[in-house]
Design a protein around this motif. Structure first.
Motif, mmCIF file in Angstrom:
data_model
loop_
_atom_site.group_PDB
_atom_site.id
_atom_site.type_symbol
_atom_site.label_atom_id
_atom_site.label_comp_id
_atom_site.label_asym_id
_atom_site.label_seq_id
_atom_site.Cartn_x
_atom_site.Cartn_y
_atom_site.Cartn_z
ATOM 1 N N HIS A 29 -1.549 0.669 -3.166
ATOM 2 C CA HIS A 29 -1.767 0.217 -4.543
ATOM 3 C C HIS A 29 -3.228 0.427 -4.948
ATOM 4 O O HIS A 29 -3.518 0.907 -6.038
ATOM 5 C CB HIS A 29 -1.406 -1.267 -4.688
ATOM 6 C CG HIS A 29 0.052 -1.547 -4.573
ATOM 7 N ND1 HIS A 29 0.654 -1.817 -3.364
ATOM 8 C CD2 HIS A 29 1.031 -1.605 -5.509
ATOM 9 C CE1 HIS A 29 1.940 -2.037 -3.579
ATOM 10 N NE2 HIS A 29 2.196 -1.919 -4.873
ATOM 11 N N HIS A 30 -4.134 0.047 -4.059
ATOM 12 C CA HIS A 30 -5.563 0.188 -4.363
ATOM 13 C C HIS A 30 -5.964 1.658 -4.490
ATOM 14 O O HIS A 30 -6.745 2.021 -5.370
ATOM 15 C CB HIS A 30 -6.406 -0.518 -3.300
ATOM 16 C CG HIS A 30 -6.297 -2.005 -3.359
ATOM 17 N ND1 HIS A 30 -6.897 -2.763 -4.335
ATOM 18 C CD2 HIS A 30 -5.606 -2.884 -2.579
ATOM 19 C CE1 HIS A 30 -6.615 -4.042 -4.150
ATOM 20 N NE2 HIS A 30 -5.832 -4.142 -3.090
ATOM 21 N N ALA A 31 -5.426 2.499 -3.625
ATOM 22 C CA ALA A 31 -5.730 3.934 -3.700
ATOM 23 C C ALA A 31 -5.197 4.530 -4.997
ATOM 24 O O ALA A 31 -5.834 5.396 -5.596
ATOM 25 C CB ALA A 31 -5.133 4.659 -2.493
ATOM 26 N N ALA A 32 -4.043 4.042 -5.453
ATOM 27 C CA ALA A 32 -3.462 4.552 -6.699
ATOM 28 C C ALA A 32 -4.334 4.204 -7.899
ATOM 29 O O ALA A 32 -4.588 5.052 -8.761
ATOM 30 C CB ALA A 32 -2.056 3.979 -6.885
ATOM 31 N N ILE A 33 -4.807 2.982 -7.961
ATOM 32 C CA ILE A 33 -5.665 2.572 -9.083
ATOM 33 C C ILE A 33 -6.979 3.344 -9.086
ATOM 34 O O ILE A 33 -7.503 3.683 -10.142
ATOM 35 C CB ILE A 33 -5.926 1.057 -9.020
ATOM 36 C CG1 ILE A 33 -4.721 0.337 -9.551
ATOM 37 C CG2 ILE A 33 -7.153 0.667 -9.814
ATOM 38 C CD1 ILE A 33 -4.882 -1.139 -9.680
ATOM 39 N N ALA A 34 -7.502 3.626 -7.898
ATOM 40 C CA ALA A 34 -8.779 4.330 -7.787
ATOM 41 C C ALA A 34 -8.613 5.849 -7.856
ATOM 42 O O ALA A 34 -9.599 6.573 -7.862
ATOM 43 C CB ALA A 34 -9.467 3.959 -6.469
ATOM 44 N N ALA A 38 -7.239 11.485 -1.383
ATOM 45 C CA ALA A 38 -7.310 11.605 0.081
ATOM 46 C C ALA A 38 -6.681 10.381 0.747
ATOM 47 O O ALA A 38 -5.903 10.504 1.697
ATOM 48 C CB ALA A 38 -8.752 11.773 0.531
ATOM 49 N N ALA A 39 -6.993 9.198 0.238
ATOM 50 C CA ALA A 39 -6.424 7.971 0.792
ATOM 51 C C ALA A 39 -4.927 7.913 0.520
ATOM 52 O O ALA A 39 -4.148 7.529 1.402
ATOM 53 C CB ALA A 39 -7.125 6.747 0.221
ATOM 54 N N LEU A 40 -4.502 8.282 -0.677
ATOM 55 C CA LEU A 40 -3.076 8.283 -0.998
ATOM 56 C C LEU A 40 -2.302 9.167 -0.029
ATOM 57 O O LEU A 40 -1.280 8.758 0.523
ATOM 58 C CB LEU A 40 -2.840 8.786 -2.430
ATOM 59 C CG LEU A 40 -3.096 7.810 -3.558
ATOM 60 C CD1 LEU A 40 -3.060 8.529 -4.899
ATOM 61 C CD2 LEU A 40 -2.088 6.677 -3.539
ATOM 62 N N VAL A 41 -2.791 10.367 0.179
ATOM 63 C CA VAL A 41 -2.102 11.309 1.070
ATOM 64 C C VAL A 41 -2.047 10.759 2.491
ATOM 65 O O VAL A 41 -0.997 10.770 3.134
ATOM 66 C CB VAL A 41 -2.772 12.699 1.025
ATOM 67 C CG1 VAL A 41 -2.235 13.610 2.115
ATOM 68 C CG2 VAL A 41 -2.578 13.331 -0.349
ATOM 69 N N THR A 59 4.485 -1.376 -8.764
ATOM 70 C CA THR A 59 4.484 -0.345 -7.725
ATOM 71 C C THR A 59 3.182 0.450 -7.816
ATOM 72 O O THR A 59 2.487 0.403 -8.845
ATOM 73 C CB THR A 59 5.665 0.626 -7.919
ATOM 74 O OG1 THR A 59 5.504 1.290 -9.176
ATOM 75 C CG2 THR A 59 7.006 -0.090 -7.862
ATOM 76 N N PRO A 60 2.843 1.215 -6.784
ATOM 77 C CA PRO A 60 1.650 2.055 -6.892
ATOM 78 C C PRO A 60 1.713 2.998 -8.106
ATOM 79 O O PRO A 60 0.706 3.193 -8.792
ATOM 80 C CB PRO A 60 1.637 2.828 -5.566
ATOM 81 C CG PRO A 60 2.290 1.891 -4.598
ATOM 82 C CD PRO A 60 3.390 1.247 -5.411
ATOM 83 N N SER A 67 -3.436 2.462 -15.080
ATOM 84 C CA SER A 67 -4.885 2.687 -14.952
ATOM 85 C C SER A 67 -5.288 4.079 -15.421
ATOM 86 O O SER A 67 -6.426 4.500 -15.206
ATOM 87 C CB SER A 67 -5.309 2.508 -13.489
ATOM 88 O OG SER A 67 -5.003 1.216 -13.060
ATOM 89 N N ASN A 68 -4.350 4.808 -16.019
ATOM 90 C CA ASN A 68 -4.613 6.157 -16.519
ATOM 91 C C ASN A 68 -5.144 7.069 -15.408
ATOM 92 O O ASN A 68 -6.201 7.685 -15.550
ATOM 93 C CB ASN A 68 -5.563 6.123 -17.723
ATOM 94 C CG ASN A 68 -5.553 7.441 -18.474
ATOM 95 O OD1 ASN A 68 -4.547 8.148 -18.471
ATOM 96 N ND2 ASN A 68 -6.667 7.774 -19.101
ATOM 97 N N GLN A 69 -4.386 7.132 -14.332
ATOM 98 C CA GLN A 69 -4.745 7.959 -13.171
ATOM 99 C C GLN A 69 -3.642 9.003 -12.947
ATOM 100 O O GLN A 69 -2.829 8.879 -12.040
ATOM 101 C CB GLN A 69 -4.930 7.080 -11.922
ATOM 102 C CG GLN A 69 -5.963 6.000 -12.058
ATOM 103 C CD GLN A 69 -7.380 6.550 -12.177
ATOM 104 O OE1 GLN A 69 -7.606 7.749 -12.208
ATOM 105 N NE2 GLN A 69 -8.347 5.672 -12.252
#
Length: 85
Positions: A29-34, A38-41, A59-60, A67-69
């Protein structure tokens, strides 16, 4: 948060990558917002559930969209995230 998250992941044993906080947020979840691709993968490849829900049912993919990502959302969708969840 982007570089700090990856640094943290690299210092933790992979067994701890599955942990969640009190609100049900995982590292995914945190990687998705940011939009930390690399962290997501790394997290997805380690087996984290791309459709995991927080206590507020987010959900992520939902948090990435909120978060507009778009890049994070693209990575999550490619990994099978259900954007209608």
């Amino acid at each position: 948060i982007k570089s700090r998250l990856m640094e943290l992941l690299l210092t933790l044993p992979r067994t701890r990558w599955m942990e969640r906080d009190r609100q049900g947020w995982s590292f995914l979840h945190h990687a998705a917002i940011a939009a930390n691709v690399a962290a997501l993968v790394a997290l997805i490849q380690s087996g984290l559930d791309v459709n995991a829900r927080t206590t507020s049912q987010g959900t992520p993919a939902l948090w990435a969209a909120d978060s507009n990502q778009p890049r994070a959302l693209e990575v999550l969708c490619a990994a099978g995230a259900d954007v209608m969840a």
